[in-house]
Design a protein around this motif. Structure first.
Motif, mmCIF file in Angstrom:
data_model
loop_
_atom_site.group_PDB
_atom_site.id
_atom_site.type_symbol
_atom_site.label_atom_id
_atom_site.label_comp_id
_atom_site.label_asym_id
_atom_site.label_seq_id
_atom_site.Cartn_x
_atom_site.Cartn_y
_atom_site.Cartn_z
ATOM 1 N N ILE A 26 0.813 -1.227 0.000
ATOM 2 C CA ILE A 26 0.000 0.000 0.000
ATOM 3 C C ILE A 26 0.848 1.280 0.000
ATOM 4 O O ILE A 26 0.317 2.371 0.073
ATOM 5 N N PHE A 27 2.172 1.122 -0.104
ATOM 6 C CA PHE A 27 3.049 2.281 -0.320
ATOM 7 C C PHE A 27 4.040 1.872 -1.387
ATOM 8 O O PHE A 27 4.734 0.858 -1.242
ATOM 9 N N ASP A 28 4.089 2.646 -2.485
ATOM 10 C CA ASP A 28 4.892 2.225 -3.643
ATOM 11 C C ASP A 28 6.366 2.617 -3.546
ATOM 12 O O ASP A 28 7.151 2.334 -4.453
ATOM 13 N N GLY A 29 6.734 3.282 -2.459
ATOM 14 C CA GLY A 29 8.139 3.652 -2.280
ATOM 15 C C GLY A 29 8.526 4.945 -2.978
ATOM 16 O O GLY A 29 9.643 5.442 -2.812
ATOM 17 N N LYS A 30 7.588 5.500 -3.759
ATOM 18 C CA LYS A 30 7.919 6.706 -4.530
ATOM 19 C C LYS A 30 6.925 7.849 -4.320
ATOM 20 O O LYS A 30 7.288 9.023 -4.343
ATOM 21 N N THR A 31 5.637 7.486 -4.165
ATOM 22 C CA THR A 31 4.590 8.515 -4.068
ATOM 23 C C THR A 31 3.697 8.214 -2.868
ATOM 24 O O THR A 31 3.769 7.129 -2.288
ATOM 25 N N LEU A 32 2.849 9.166 -2.543
ATOM 26 C CA LEU A 32 1.867 8.952 -1.477
ATOM 27 C C LEU A 32 0.514 8.540 -2.068
ATOM 28 O O LEU A 32 -0.532 8.806 -1.472
ATOM 29 N N ASN A 33 0.547 7.860 -3.195
ATOM 30 C CA ASN A 33 -0.674 7.373 -3.825
ATOM 31 C C ASN A 33 -1.470 6.514 -2.831
ATOM 32 O O ASN A 33 -0.949 5.546 -2.275
ATOM 33 N N GLY A 34 -2.746 6.884 -2.614
ATOM 34 C CA GLY A 34 -3.603 6.144 -1.682
ATOM 35 C C GLY A 34 -3.627 6.731 -0.277
ATOM 36 O O GLY A 34 -4.461 6.354 0.529
ATOM 37 N N TRP A 35 -2.714 7.644 -0.007
ATOM 38 C CA TRP A 35 -2.610 8.242 1.336
ATOM 39 C C TRP A 35 -3.109 9.682 1.314
ATOM 40 O O TRP A 35 -2.984 10.385 0.310
ATOM 41 N N ARG A 36 -3.683 10.122 2.426
ATOM 42 C CA ARG A 36 -4.109 11.526 2.552
ATOM 43 C C ARG A 36 -4.096 11.898 4.026
ATOM 44 O O ARG A 36 -3.985 11.041 4.911
ATOM 45 N N ARG A 239 8.410 2.438 5.972
ATOM 46 C CA ARG A 239 8.621 1.859 4.638
ATOM 47 C C ARG A 239 8.137 0.400 4.620
ATOM 48 O O ARG A 239 7.783 -0.167 5.667
ATOM 49 N N ASN A 240 8.119 -0.186 3.403
ATOM 50 C CA ASN A 240 7.715 -1.590 3.223
ATOM 51 C C ASN A 240 6.374 -1.859 3.895
ATOM 52 O O ASN A 240 6.234 -2.783 4.697
ATOM 53 N N ILE A 241 5.387 -1.024 3.554
ATOM 54 C CA ILE A 241 4.074 -1.119 4.207
ATOM 55 C C ILE A 241 3.182 -2.059 3.391
ATOM 56 O O ILE A 241 2.938 -1.830 2.205
ATOM 57 N N ARG A 242 2.729 -3.120 4.038
ATOM 58 C CA ARG A 242 1.893 -4.094 3.317
ATOM 59 C C ARG A 242 0.816 -4.650 4.223
ATOM 60 O O ARG A 242 0.985 -4.713 5.444
ATOM 61 N N VAL A 243 -0.303 -5.026 3.605
ATOM 62 C CA VAL A 243 -1.475 -5.505 4.361
ATOM 63 C C VAL A 243 -2.012 -6.775 3.714
ATOM 64 O O VAL A 243 -2.214 -6.831 2.497
ATOM 65 N N LYS A 244 -2.273 -7.751 4.560
ATOM 66 C CA LYS A 244 -2.938 -8.975 4.086
ATOM 67 C C LYS A 244 -4.352 -8.995 4.662
ATOM 68 O O LYS A 244 -4.546 -8.755 5.857
ATOM 69 N N ILE A 245 -5.329 -9.254 3.813
ATOM 70 C CA ILE A 245 -6.720 -9.328 4.256
ATOM 71 C C ILE A 245 -6.979 -10.725 4.826
ATOM 72 O O ILE A 245 -6.657 -11.727 4.179
ATOM 73 N N LEU A 246 -7.562 -10.800 6.013
ATOM 74 C CA LEU A 246 -7.788 -12.087 6.680
ATOM 75 C C LEU A 246 -9.254 -12.500 6.702
ATOM 76 O O LEU A 246 -9.637 -13.374 7.457
ATOM 77 N N ASP A 247 -10.108 -11.843 5.925
ATOM 78 C CA ASP A 247 -11.531 -12.190 5.954
ATOM 79 C C ASP A 247 -11.786 -13.570 5.363
ATOM 80 O O ASP A 247 -11.272 -13.884 4.308
#
Length: 247
Positions: A26-36, A239-247
């Motif tokens: 959820i973070f591409d390492g270059k931009t804040l795309n998806g974040w606000r 950095r290295n921000i990632r999410v796994k959905i557990l539903d």
């Protein structure tokens, strides 16, 4: 006063890449795309990207958030998930990772304002344990703790300027905080024990009724909310921000 949980637009998770382990990056390492910014439609200018990390450029003002600062959220609500990231903090630095957060406004005398993010959600503490005075206020203010409620045990933080691994798992009310590959906190939301912990914290029904009400039912009726990064006035990197959905 009147309070309201605001439902601002969310991003489409499917537009973010998945890694080989099935986590959304959820973070591409270059931009804040998806974040606000929390309560804002774009990222405040004190949040930048530096060397593959999201950086908050501190004002040095403690919790006195300036107009170009404020907390940063990923614009998607998560319910059952595992969140991983790495963080490092400046000397004496303080920040936090929020989860299950809501955007809450209150109205008073015809004026609407956003309440602070931390009154609606738990906080994984990010702190330089050695040099920040908060660390002396008890273990539950040290890094990876459930802020002001449960200390991280063991306390296995790497010092300021070095990267630490954070893991937060939320699954049907069970929450686990991990730090540097060890599980250091476990607790259960929406239970009598959770209510009791809140009553023994600064968010008690007597000291802070709005916070108590929101936290006692954090995540709202759907038990879901935002992931956020805290502006506490100090330099901090994620950095290295990632999410796994557990539903």
């Amino acid at each position: 006063y009147k309070r309201q949980v605001v439902d601002n637009a969310q991003v489409d998770l499917a537009s973010f890449p998945q890694d080989k382990d099935g986590y959304y990056v959820i973070f591409d390492g270059k931009t804040l795309n998806g974040w606000r910014g929390y309560g804002k439609d774009k990222a405040p200018s004190r949040w930048t990207v530096e060397d593959g990390a999201i950086k908050f450029n501190g004002s040095g003002g403690g919790e006195a958030q300036t107009g170009e600062g404020g907390d940063l959220i990923f614009a998607k609500k998560f319910k059952n998930f595992e969140l991983e990231m790495e963080w490092k903090v400046s000397k004496g630095g303080n920040s936090g990772i929020f989860y299950l957060a809501q955007e809450v406004t209150t109205q008073k005398d015809g004026k609407t304002k956003y309440e602070p993010i931390y009154i609606s959600c738990p906080e994984y503490q990010v702190l330089d344990n050695t040099n920040h005075p908060d660390a002396k206020l008890g273990g539950n203010r040290q890094s990876a703790s459930l802020y002001d409620m449960i200390p991280a045990v063991p306390q296995n933080q790497n010092p300021f300027g070095e990267w630490n691994k954070a893991k937060i798992m939320v699954y049907k009310g069970t929450v686990v905080h991990g730090q540097n590959d060890k599980n250091v906190v476990e607790y259960h939301l929406w239970t009598p024990q959770w209510t009791e912990m809140l009553e023994n914290s600064k968010f008690s029904s007597e000291k802070w009724p709005l916070a108590f009400e929101l936290l006692n039912n954090c995540g709202g009726e759907n038990h879901e909310g935002y992931i956020g990064l805290q502006d506490h006035g100090d330099d901090v990197w994620f950095r290295n921000i990632r999410v796994k959905i557990l539903d």
